[in-house]
Structure formats: structure tokens, C-alpha cells
Design an enzyme around this catalytic site. Structure first.
Site, PDB file in Angstrom:
ATOM      1  N   SER A  88       0.835  -1.084   0.206  1.00 51.62           N
ATOM      2  CA  SER A  88       0.004   0.052   0.003  1.00 51.62           C
ATOM      3  C   SER A  88       1.006   1.298   0.045  1.00 51.62           C
ATOM      4  CB  SER A  88      -0.964  -0.037   1.221  1.00 51.62           C
ATOM      5  OG  SER A  88      -1.564   1.328   1.458  1.00 51.62           O
TER       6      SER A  88
ATOM      7  N   ILE B  72      -6.985  -2.610   5.433  1.00 49.62           N
ATOM      8  CA  ILE B  72      -5.815  -3.288   5.994  1.00 49.62           C
ATOM      9  C   ILE B  72      -5.927  -3.446   7.196  1.00 49.62           C
ATOM     10  CG2 ILE B  72      -3.465  -3.268   6.342  1.00 49.62           C
ATOM     11  CD1 ILE B  72      -3.132  -1.911   3.557  1.00 49.62           C
TER      12      ILE B  72
ATOM     13  N   GLU C 266      -8.732   4.795   2.892  1.00 47.55           N
ATOM     14  CA  GLU C 266      -9.738   3.659   2.682  1.00 47.55           C
ATOM     15  C   GLU C 266      -9.098   2.220   2.622  1.00 47.55           C
ATOM     16  OE1 GLU C 266     -13.618   1.601   2.745  1.00 47.55           O
ATOM     17  OE2 GLU C 266     -12.747   3.577   3.547  1.00 47.55           O
ATOM     18  N   GLU C 267      -7.863   2.077   1.925  1.00 43.10           N
ATOM     19  CA  GLU C 267      -7.091   0.976   1.750  1.00 43.10           C
ATOM     20  C   GLU C 267      -6.524   0.645   3.177  1.00 43.10           C
ATOM     21  OE1 GLU C 267      -4.895   0.300  -2.136  1.00 43.10           O
ATOM     22  OE2 GLU C 267      -3.314   0.925  -0.645  1.00 43.10           O
ATOM     23  N   LEU C 268      -6.081   1.535   4.024  1.00 45.11           N
ATOM     24  CA  LEU C 268      -5.430   1.492   4.982  1.00 45.11           C
ATOM     25  C   LEU C 268      -6.514   0.972   6.023  1.00 45.11           C
ATOM     26  CD1 LEU C 268      -3.120   1.714   7.141  1.00 45.11           C
ATOM     27  CD2 LEU C 268      -3.780   4.127   7.505  1.00 45.11           C
TER      28      LEU C 268
END
Length: 732
Positions: A20, A93, A88-90
């Protein structure tokens, strides 16, 4: 690193790492270097190369990739939090942590404290996101930033340089993958990290054009296949075509080479029937493991040369036969060694108790049994399976049993190497196992028929090791296997054994006069004899094929417990080795014919002279009568044309050393206090001469001159009156 939950052991992992990052900050610097370093280490990495970040929603594909990755590396850069997409990816995750994903943050150009308090460092960014419909999402993003900042990671400002940081990140991921693979797939593979590190450099995954063959060699049961399996699991996914061909030796024996070729091609190309490996695979990048290869024709039929495979291919061959790799020009070879005691104990403890603490009172038993495996993983596994859930008393009984002989499956694995030997190599193997383990290679080779070449074969087959100093070492379990074979040959009847090494058995055979023609070697530790035994030379008449006779003691100047009657006239005529410490008579039997004798060792003996007549010593290479305090005279040795070593140390009554052969290269007369004359032959070969402590020696200067001008060696060692002097002939 965020700790994974127990569910990680059952989850399907598609990727090793999810990467990421904020593209415009890091795509062309740290991320590009990190991705290639992970790739070259065989770590399967998902990297989203989409350059436009659409809004604050991420695709189902990315969500799935996150949740099926063992690790997530989050590169937090200066503008990371300015991207809704990244935040949003974090968030996704950090939620995946509960499912077992491990998170490794990299703080690239930012401080973890700033990330930990996004309301301060990213206040402007979050203010711009503060629309009512996104309030809940913003709160979750803030929480994700705070949580990731609390994890152990890497801070670019504290690293020496980017290359060092990338190397550390890759090592951390590699170690984590190894730990998970070990815990979830097999017993604890102690030492695997060092194996993979060494083999990783040998495989050289960064080389994209080279076709590389790598051999993994070692004795049976040492873990070659296990290491290859781990390499296959680690690297094969990076190749469009890959196959692990198990147990080549067995398939070849049962089905033949054509079947092996078809099997390899069918798995890689989904074709059956073709034997044109070169034609079919020369344009394909493949990762192939050929496991347990034992014949040259197998390797030549499956992977004869690099041109058979496409650029970037890697071929791994596991074998016990080092000569096979040499013949097939596999120059890159990794030799697998046994575990040391500490690692062996760690593996054994884990295998028996599954990582839990052992019950009270088992510590010493664990040490005792693990040492019986002598670092061989196969034995550690076999013993742990046998002892699982056993009581302390059962452990003690098992330890006694294992001390006498290994378990059958261990014997079978090690015996298979013996079974593959030629007949004369088999005989040499048994002699080493029963007589010469621990001796110098040169000494053992002179005592055996074609000894040098036979022992080299054993070394090539991973049955013995020869150290840089020349010491011949056979693994303790291989030695036990050889001795077990000798016992089976004789149906466990001592007097029919080829070689007797058990002191009780040797004592009984000599006492009861039950020797037979089958016996070729006798080894007796006289300190273990229950009482003094008197024998006549006639006892050996029933053992005419004895070649090796070794009666020894560990205690100097102790009278022999084995007494030879004075009327003895002979000893076995086939003797190559006669080693009898504290030999009881004043001379050798009058009719003894030592025409085959290679080594004569009679330390601490009662000898006054060697024999009453001249002896045929043409094959003799070593003569040691050290500490024979009554020895007055040696025979004429000028005809002992192969004699290389003469040791008369401590022979206090010896006055003369004359008529020595030109072949002699080692002479130790230290402490011969009555020695008056030493006469070296012209053009002698001596490179070590010890005359220290020879206080009566005459004509010292003449001797030095003779020693220096008559020698055949450029560098020699001369000891006189406890002073060590080096001479170089080129200076004289």
C-alpha cells in the site's frame, strides 16, 4: 508487526505481501526498489499499479487482495493521508489484522508521532473531508492512522540509506513467512533461515537471463528434500511453469527414464508421451526440483544442460552423490550439514511437545535422546514420533535401546546409500564403520585395498567426511548402520562376524578359542577385559583371514591384560595392521611372516629387539614402538622401502638409528636418552626429525649438515634439544 490471529493457519493466502502506497509520492523511488527486492526474494507481492485514484472507494479486487495477503506493507509518505483511496485501503488493511494479516509500516519522510496524531499533522486534510456523509469514514481513517503508527515498523529518517532499509524490510518479511510456513506446514525446521539465505544467493533470482542449476547434497535424512520443498513453495509461484518431481531414484527404478520424462513434461505442459524436453521447454521459464537423483543418466535425461530450458529458469537437484553433480557439471552446490547440539535439542523438543513446555523431570532425558540423533533431522523426527505421549520410564528404556542401534526406518534410509555401492566399496564402508572412523584418511587408505579411491567414493556418496586436516569422519548413525550390517551378515553370531569390535565378544572368542575363517578384524579395548587372559598364538590358526588386529589401552605404562604365551611361534600371516599396546613378549614370534604388514604399533611394549631374524617389511609404512623402555635395537630397515613414519619416542635404551630407508619422511626419537648415532640415508625424504631430549647424541653438527644437504624437501622441521628450527633448503 501486528500479531496474527489463530485463524491465519486456516485462511487461504493468495499473496505473501500487499503493498500500500501513495503513487505520486513513492511509486518511482522506495516502492519500485522494495517491490523488486521482494520479487527477487521469491515473495509474491500484490502491487496496485493504477495511477489514478478514483474517489474514496476501493475495488472488490483490492479488498480481496488485502484479505488474502499474509502481510501488508504500508508506505506512509507525506501525502499519504491526502488520498481518500489510500486511507480507505489502510482502513481495510487494519481490519484484515483480525483475520491474520500482519502489517509492517514504513514511515517514509514522516514521523510516526505525526501519524499517531492525525488531528494535528493532517488537520487541514481532514477538515477538507469533513462532510456529514463522510464523518464516520473520517473517524475510521483517523483510527487506522493512529493504530498503524503504534506498530513496530521502519522510519526512513533513522536508516542509513534506502537500500539498507529495503534489505531490512525484506528480511523481516522473509523471517515472518518462514515462521508461518514452519508452524503451519511441518515440524519446526530449525536452521531453515540460514539454509534459505545461503541458497537464495546461489539461486540468484535477480539474474533474469541465466539458466541456473543448483545441487543440494548431503547424507540421507539430513533434510535435503525438506529444504527443496521450502524453496519450491517460496519461489515456484514466480515462474509460469513449475514442478517438484519427488523421489526420482524410486520412480526410475520402478518405471524407467521414459516415464520420468513424460511425468515432467505432462505436469509442465499438460502433455503426455513426449520425451523432447529440450524442444518443449527451451523457451519456457521453469522452476523444477529433481528430488533424490542417484544416477547420472537420470539427470542427463531430465535436465542435461541449461540450453534445455528458457532464460531465467532454475533447476534444483537433491542428491547424496556429490560426484554425480560434478560429472554433470553442476558447479553450484549447497552441502547440508547436521544440526549442532543446541539446534537439535530445540527441534527435538518442538517435535515431541509441539512447542509446549516439557513436563517436569524430562529435561535431562530430552538432552540424552536428542544427542543420540547426532544432529540428523530424520532421527530427531523418528525418535520424537516414537516417544510422543510416553512416560518417563518408557523414555529411559527407549534411550537404552537407541544407544544400541537406531530405529529401523533410520537404518533403512541410511542403508540405502550402502546398497547403492559396488561390492568392494561396500567392504571399504564396513571397515571404516568398524575400524577406521576418526583415523587419518591417508592412514586408512593405506590399510585398505585401493583405499584412496574407495574412501573417495564413500565421501562422494556422503557416507564419510574428510576434513581439511585429513581426518576421516563417519556420522555416528551411519557407523551404527554399518555395524548393524556386519551383525546381520553373521546372524548375530560373534565368531562368524567379519569384524569384532565389542570387547566382551572379542574376549570370549579368544578365551574359548572359537574364532573362525570369517573373522577379518579384531578390536579389543584391554581396559574393558574382565580379567587377565593368557593365549597362545595357535588361537589365531582358526582365524587365518585376520587382517586387522588392534589390542589397545588408553592408559600408558599399564601392563597388558592380554598375555601371549612365550612359546608362541606365529601370528596371522595376512595381517596388515598389528596394534598391540603393552605387547607382553620381548620379541615378535620367530615364525611371524609380516609380508602384508602395513602398520606395526607396539607402544609401551616389553620388546628388547623386534625379532631374532630379518623381517620382510617391504609393505610397512608405519612403525611405532614408542615408550618401549627396554628396546635396545631395531632391525635393518633399509629394505622397508615404503616406510614413511618411524616413532621410537621414549625408547630409553635405544643407542643406534642406522640403516634407515630413503622413503622415511617422519622420524620421532624424542627422549631417547641413550641414543648415540643417527645415520640418515643419502638423498633422504625426511621433513620432520625430532631428536630433542637425546642427550648422548654424537656429531650433532655433522647430522644437521647431512639432514639439510641430503633432503628432498624445500621446507623441513628439525627439533634438537627442545628448540624448533625451520630450514629452507634454497638458502643452503
Amino acid at each position: 508487526m501486528a500479531s496474527s490471529s489463530s485463524s491465519s493457519s486456516t485462511r487461504f493466502w493468495k499473496y505473501d505481501v500487499f503493498l500500500s502506497f501513495r503513487g505520486k509520492d513513492t511509486r518511482k523511488n522506495i516502492v519500485s526498489h522494495l517491490f523488486w527486492a521482494l520479487h527477487n526474494s521469491g515473495i509474491l507481492t500484490f502491487k496496485d499499479d493504477q495511477r489514478i485514484e478514483p474517489g474514496d472507494s476501493i475495488s472488490d479486487e483490492l479488498i480481496k487482495a488485502i484479505h488474502t495477503s499474509r502481510f501488508a506493507i504500508v508506505v506512509i509518505s507525506e501525502n499519504y493521508a491526502a488520498s481518500r483511496w489510500c486511507l480507505e485501503e489502510l482502513r481495510e488493511i487494519m481490519e484484515a489484522v483480525e483475520g491474520g494479516t500482519n502489517v509492517v509500516p514504513i514511515f517514509y519522510g514522516v514521523n510516526p508521532c505525526d501519524v499517531r496524531h492525525p488531528e494535528r499533522s493532517f488537520a487541514t486534510v481532514f477538515a477538507s473531508m469533513g462532510r456529514p456523509e463522510t464523518d464516520d469514514k473520517v473517524l475510521k481513517w483517523r483510527e487506522a492512522l493512529t493504530n498503524v503508527a503504534d506498530l513496530s515498523g521502519f522510519v526512513s529518517s533513522t536508516c542509513v540509506d534506502e537500500a539498507t532499509m529495503v534489505e531490512k524490510v525484506v528480511r523481516k518479511i522473509s523471517d515472518g513467512l518462514l515462521t508461518e510456513y514452519t508452524a503451519n506446514n511441518m515440524e519446526d525446521i530449525v536452521g531453515m533461515s540460514s539454509h534459505i539465505e545461503s541458497l537464495g544467493s546461489l539461486l540468484d533470482m535477480e539474474s533474469k537471463e541465466e539458466v541456473r542449476f543448483v545441487g543440494i547434497s548431503g547424507m540421507g535424512g539430513v533434510g535435503k528434500t525438506t529444504i527443496a520443498q521450502y524453496l519450491y513453495g517460496r519461489f515456484s509461484r514466480l515462474f509460469p511453469a513449475h514442478y517438484f518431481l519427488h523421489d526420482v531414484k524410486k520412480i526410475y527404478r520402478e518405471q524407467g527414464l521414459s516415464y520420468l520424462q513424460e511425468k515432467l513434461l505432462s505436469k509442465i505442459q499438460n502433455r503426455v508421451g513426449s520425451q523432447e524436453i529440450k524442444g518443449r521447454l527451451k523457451h519456457r521459464k521453469v522452476f523444477v526440483v529433481l528430488d533424490d537423483v542417484d544416477k547420472v543418466e537420470q539427470l542427463q535425461g531430465l535436465a542435461k544442460e541449461p540450453s534445455w530450458f528458457g532464460p531465467g529458469s532454475r533447476i534444483i537437484i537433491t542428491t547424496r552423490d556429490k560426484s554425480l553433480l560434478d560429472i554433470c557439471k553442476v558447479d553450484t552446490v549447497y552441502a547440508v550439514k547436521c544440526l549442532d547440539q543446541e539446534d537439535a535439542l530445540r527441534m527435538f523438543k518442538h517435535n515431541v511437545f509441539g512447542g509446549k513446555l516439557p513436563p517436569h523431570g524430562f529435561d535431562q532425558l530430552l538432552i540424552r535422546v536428542s544427542r543420540l540423533a547426532h544432529g540428523l533431522p530424520l532421527a530427531l523426527k523418528a525418535y520424537s514420533l516414537y516417544l510422543h505421549r510416553k512416560t518417563k520410564e518408557e523414555w529411559k528404556k527407549a534411550a537404552c535401546m537407541f544407544e544400541k542401534a537406531p530405529q529401523k526406518n533410520i537404518l533403512d534410509t541410511l542403508r540405502s546409500s550402502y546398497e547403492g555401492l559396488a561390492m568392494r566399496d561396500k567392504i571399504a564402508f564396513l571397515y571404516v564403520a568398524c575400524l577406521f572412523n576418526g583415523d587419518h584418511f591417508l592412514r586408512a587408505s593405506t590399510l585398505l585395498d585401493d583405499g584412496e579411491s574407495r574412501i573417495k567414493v564413500l565421501e562422494e556418496q556422503s557416507l564419510v567426511d574428510i576434513s581439511a586436516e585429513g581426518s576421516l569422519t563417519m556420522h555416528a548413525l551411519v557407523e551404527q548402520t554399518g555395524r548393524e550390517i556386519v551383525l546381520e551378515e553373521s546372524n548375530h553370531v560373534a565368531q562368524k562376524q567379519r569384524i569384532l569390535w565389542d570387547s566382551v565378544n572379542v574376549y570370549n572368542v579368544l578365551r574359548d578359542n572359537t574364532g573362525t575363517r570369517s573373522i577379518e578384524g579384531l578390536v579389543l579395548n584391554m581396559c574393558e577385559m574382565p580379567e587377565v587372559l593368557h593365549i597362545a598364538g595357535s588361537r589365531f590358526r582358526q582365524m587365518p583371514n585376520v587382517k586387522f588386529l588392534k589390542f589397545y589401552t588408553h592408559l600408558a605404562n599399564r601392563p597388558s591384560n592380554l598375555k601371549l604365551l612365550r612359546d608362541t611361534t606365529s601370528l596371522p600371516r595376512m595381517l596388515r595392521l598389528l596394534h598391540w599396546d603393552a605387547y607382553p613378549l620381548t620379541l615378535l614370534p620367530s615364525e611371524f611372516c609380516p609380508h602384508s604388514l602395513v602398520e606395526l604399533t607396539l607402544r609401551y611394549s616389553n620388546l628388547q629387539i623386534l625379532c631374532s631374524r630379518n623381517l620382510n617389511l617391504r609393505k610397512l609404512k608405519r612403525l611405532d614402538v614408542s615408550r618401549s623402555k627396554d628396546m635396545k635395537e631395531l632391525p635393518n630397515l633399509s629394505m622397508a622401502v615404503q616406510l614413511e613414519e618411524l616413532v621410537v619416542e621414549g625408547c630409553e635404551k635405544l643407542k643406534f638409528l642406522v640403516e634407515l630407508p630413503r622413503s622415511l619422511n617422519y622420524l620421532n626419537a624424542h627422549g631417547c636418552s641413550s641414543l648415540q648415532t643417527v645415520s640418515l640415508p643419502s638423498r633422504h625424504s625426511i621433513n620432520h626429525l625430532d631428536l630433542s631430549g637425546c642427550s648422548q647424541l654424537n656429531q650433532v653438527q655433522q647430522l644437521i649438515t647431512q639432514f639439510l644437504t641430503g633432503g628432498q624437501h624445500e621446507e623441513v622441521r628439525f627439533l634438537l634439544d627442545l628448540n624448533l628450527v625451520f630450514f629452507n633448503h634454497s638458502k643452503f
